[in-house]
Motif scaffolding. Structure first.
Motif, PDB file in Angstrom:
ATOM      1  N   ARG A   1       0.826  -1.208   0.000  1.00  0.00           N
ATOM      2  CA  ARG A   1       0.000   0.000   0.000  1.00  0.00           C
ATOM      3  C   ARG A   1       0.858   1.255   0.000  1.00  0.00           C
ATOM      4  N   LYS A   2       1.977   1.211   0.769  1.00  0.00           N
ATOM      5  CA  LYS A   2       2.845   2.375   0.907  1.00  0.00           C
ATOM      6  C   LYS A   2       4.267   1.909   1.132  1.00  0.00           C
ATOM      7  N   VAL A   3       5.219   2.583   0.483  1.00  0.00           N
ATOM      8  CA  VAL A   3       6.636   2.290   0.667  1.00  0.00           C
ATOM      9  C   VAL A   3       7.370   3.593   0.990  1.00  0.00           C
ATOM     10  N   ILE A   4       8.029   3.615   2.138  1.00  0.00           N
ATOM     11  CA  ILE A   4       8.925   4.721   2.461  1.00  0.00           C
ATOM     12  C   ILE A   4      10.306   4.319   1.969  1.00  0.00           C
ATOM     13  N   ALA A   5      10.809   5.028   0.952  1.00  0.00           N
ATOM     14  CA  ALA A   5      12.061   4.657   0.280  1.00  0.00           C
ATOM     15  C   ALA A   5      13.164   5.624   0.697  1.00  0.00           C
ATOM     16  N   LEU A   6      14.111   5.132   1.476  1.00  0.00           N
ATOM     17  CA  LEU A   6      15.180   5.958   2.025  1.00  0.00           C
ATOM     18  C   LEU A   6      16.447   5.800   1.195  1.00  0.00           C
ATOM     19  N   GLU A   7      16.977   6.918   0.691  1.00  0.00           N
ATOM     20  CA  GLU A   7      18.183   6.882  -0.133  1.00  0.00           C
ATOM     21  C   GLU A   7      19.042   8.111   0.173  1.00  0.00           C
ATOM     22  N   PRO A   8      20.312   7.923   0.616  1.00  0.00           N
ATOM     23  CA  PRO A   8      21.128   9.065   1.028  1.00  0.00           C
ATOM     24  C   PRO A   8      21.748   9.886  -0.109  1.00  0.00           C
ATOM     25  N   LEU A   9      21.988   9.296  -1.256  1.00  0.00           N
ATOM     26  CA  LEU A   9      22.640  10.034  -2.349  1.00  0.00           C
ATOM     27  C   LEU A   9      21.619  10.932  -3.060  1.00  0.00           C
ATOM     28  N   PRO A  10      21.846  12.251  -3.097  1.00  0.00           N
ATOM     29  CA  PRO A  10      20.848  13.172  -3.643  1.00  0.00           C
ATOM     30  C   PRO A  10      20.442  12.873  -5.085  1.00  0.00           C
ATOM     31  N   ASN A  11      21.401  12.646  -5.973  1.00  0.00           N
ATOM     32  CA  ASN A  11      21.036  12.416  -7.371  1.00  0.00           C
ATOM     33  C   ASN A  11      20.356  11.065  -7.565  1.00  0.00           C
ATOM     34  N   VAL A  12      20.722  10.096  -6.742  1.00  0.00           N
ATOM     35  CA  VAL A  12      20.098   8.777  -6.846  1.00  0.00           C
ATOM     36  C   VAL A  12      18.669   8.836  -6.304  1.00  0.00           C
ATOM     37  N   ALA A  13      18.458   9.593  -5.227  1.00  0.00           N
ATOM     38  CA  ALA A  13      17.112   9.773  -4.694  1.00  0.00           C
ATOM     39  C   ALA A  13      16.208  10.459  -5.711  1.00  0.00           C
TER      40      ALA A  13
ATOM     41  N   SER B   1      27.639  13.394   5.468  1.00  0.00           N
ATOM     42  CA  SER B   1      28.170  14.060   4.280  1.00  0.00           C
ATOM     43  C   SER B   1      28.348  13.036   3.177  1.00  0.00           C
ATOM     44  N   VAL B   2      27.778  13.331   2.013  1.00  0.00           N
ATOM     45  CA  VAL B   2      27.803  12.389   0.894  1.00  0.00           C
ATOM     46  C   VAL B   2      28.165  13.124  -0.392  1.00  0.00           C
ATOM     47  N   PRO B   3      28.614  12.406  -1.422  1.00  0.00           N
ATOM     48  CA  PRO B   3      28.833  13.046  -2.722  1.00  0.00           C
ATOM     49  C   PRO B   3      27.520  13.605  -3.257  1.00  0.00           C
ATOM     50  N   CYS B   4      27.590  14.734  -3.919  1.00  0.00           N
ATOM     51  CA  CYS B   4      26.378  15.366  -4.452  1.00  0.00           C
ATOM     52  C   CYS B   4      25.900  14.693  -5.733  1.00  0.00           C
ATOM     53  N   ASP B   5      26.839  14.207  -6.532  1.00  0.00           N
ATOM     54  CA  ASP B   5      26.495  13.623  -7.829  1.00  0.00           C
ATOM     55  C   ASP B   5      27.297  12.338  -7.997  1.00  0.00           C
ATOM     56  N   TYR B   6      26.729  11.234  -7.558  1.00  0.00           N
ATOM     57  CA  TYR B   6      27.433   9.956  -7.546  1.00  0.00           C
ATOM     58  C   TYR B   6      27.065   9.146  -8.778  1.00  0.00           C
ATOM     59  N   ASP B   7      28.013   8.421  -9.320  1.00  0.00           N
ATOM     60  CA  ASP B   7      27.767   7.594 -10.501  1.00  0.00           C
ATOM     61  C   ASP B   7      26.664   6.582 -10.231  1.00  0.00           C
ATOM     62  N   LEU B   8      25.619   6.605 -11.050  1.00  0.00           N
ATOM     63  CA  LEU B   8      24.473   5.727 -10.820  1.00  0.00           C
ATOM     64  C   LEU B   8      24.849   4.255 -10.866  1.00  0.00           C
ATOM     65  N   TRP B   9      25.747   3.903 -11.767  1.00  0.00           N
ATOM     66  CA  TRP B   9      26.102   2.490 -11.927  1.00  0.00           C
ATOM     67  C   TRP B   9      26.901   1.971 -10.732  1.00  0.00           C
TER      68      TRP B   9
ATOM     69  N   THR C   1      27.717   5.096   3.404  1.00  0.00           N
ATOM     70  CA  THR C   1      27.975   6.325   4.159  1.00  0.00           C
ATOM     71  C   THR C   1      29.064   6.105   5.205  1.00  0.00           C
ATOM     72  N   LEU C   2      29.409   4.846   5.474  1.00  0.00           N
ATOM     73  CA  LEU C   2      30.430   4.547   6.462  1.00  0.00           C
ATOM     74  C   LEU C   2      31.846   4.662   5.903  1.00  0.00           C
ATOM     75  N   SER C   3      31.965   4.683   4.584  1.00  0.00           N
ATOM     76  CA  SER C   3      33.304   4.682   3.998  1.00  0.00           C
ATOM     77  C   SER C   3      33.538   5.785   2.971  1.00  0.00           C
ATOM     78  N   THR C   4      32.498   6.517   2.604  1.00  0.00           N
ATOM     79  CA  THR C   4      32.629   7.560   1.587  1.00  0.00           C
ATOM     80  C   THR C   4      31.898   8.810   2.037  1.00  0.00           C
ATOM     81  N   SER C   5      32.517   9.966   1.847  1.00  0.00           N
ATOM     82  CA  SER C   5      31.882  11.234   2.208  1.00  0.00           C
ATOM     83  C   SER C   5      31.949  12.186   1.023  1.00  0.00           C
ATOM     84  N   GLY C   6      31.358  13.356   1.186  1.00  0.00           N
ATOM     85  CA  GLY C   6      31.347  14.332   0.115  1.00  0.00           C
ATOM     86  C   GLY C   6      30.820  15.663   0.590  1.00  0.00           C
ATOM     87  N   PRO C   7      30.650  16.629  -0.319  1.00  0.00           N
ATOM     88  CA  PRO C   7      30.287  17.991   0.072  1.00  0.00           C
ATOM     89  C   PRO C   7      28.809  18.214   0.389  1.00  0.00           C
ATOM     90  N   CYS C   8      27.954  17.260   0.065  1.00  0.00           N
ATOM     91  CA  CYS C   8      26.522  17.440   0.330  1.00  0.00           C
ATOM     92  C   CYS C   8      26.157  16.823   1.683  1.00  0.00           C
TER      93      CYS C   8
END
Length: 206
Positions: free
Chosen positions: A49-61, A90-98, A105-112
């Motif tokens: 009925r409803k899915v709450i979809a959590l995704e930390p990468l802005p462009n992927v979200a 802190s995460v990359p703003c534009d991460y490669d989709l592939w 988030t435990l091993s990679t950070s970024g400006p966003c």
């Protein structure tokens, strides 16, 4: 349409657990590590009925939002650009989709900076917690062992992927914690035997 992980989700059956899918109709799902929205759409197609979809990468979200819109599922899929945890990350703003399938988030950070949300926050967004799916490259350890672990009791089913090579936490420790919470767990899929990367299905016995 942004790319979807059809191979793992729809073809390989990473989340094809008949016991879960048979009771999914008109129930609510929390999808942690939603990536481009393939799992959220998979659950909707199987009756959620409803899915709450959590995704930390802005462009992927944003990609997940687009896929939900193009699939006509915006009324059922709520994409949240955040990470599971007690504070912002802190995460990359534009991460490669592939490559985003393996982002942690435990091993990679970024400006966003993106906010952190807790299990309590996510549970407040749904009325009927049925399934918690976690494929978040390490955040499962905090969810299962951390201060909010008791909130896991709200779910009837949990399907999660393990990443001991990232967290340093053994699969056995996670499974023991879930057993203490009243879950019966079984191995669903072995992904990378040398890394201990597996998918488990746990169901509540209460």
């Amino acid at each position: 349409m942004c790319k979807l992980r059809f191979r793992r989700c729809f073809i390989k059956g990473d989340y094809e657990v008949p016991e879960v899918l048979s009771g999914l109709k008109d129930r609510d799902v929390i999808d942690v590590g939603a990536n481009t929205g393939d799992t959220a759409l998979y659950f909707v197609l199987n009756g959620a009925r409803k899915v709450i979809a959590l995704e930390p990468l802005p462009n992927v979200a944003k990609c997940a939002e687009e896929n939900a819109r193009l699939s006509g599922a915006t009324d059922k899929v709520n994409v949240i650009n955040a990470a599971l945890g007690g504070g912002p990350v802190s995460v990359p703003c534009d991460y490669d989709l592939w490559s985003s399938i393996g982002f942690s988030t435990l091993s990679t950070s970024g400006p966003c900076k993106v906010p952190g949300v807790t299990l309590s926050d996510l549970l407040d967004m749904i009325d009927d917690p049925y399934l918690l799916k976690m494929d978040c490259e390490g955040c499962e350890a905090e969810a299962i062992l951390g201060p909010e672990r008791e909130r896991l009791r709200a779910f009837e089913h949990i399907i999660f992927e393990t990443h001991p090579f990232i967290t340093g936490v053994s699969n056995e420790k996670l499974l023991a914690s879930l057993k203490e919470l009243g879950f019966e767990c079984r191995l669903h899929i072995t992904l990378e035997p040398k890394l201990g990367q597996n998918i488990y299905h746990c169901k509540t016995l209460s």
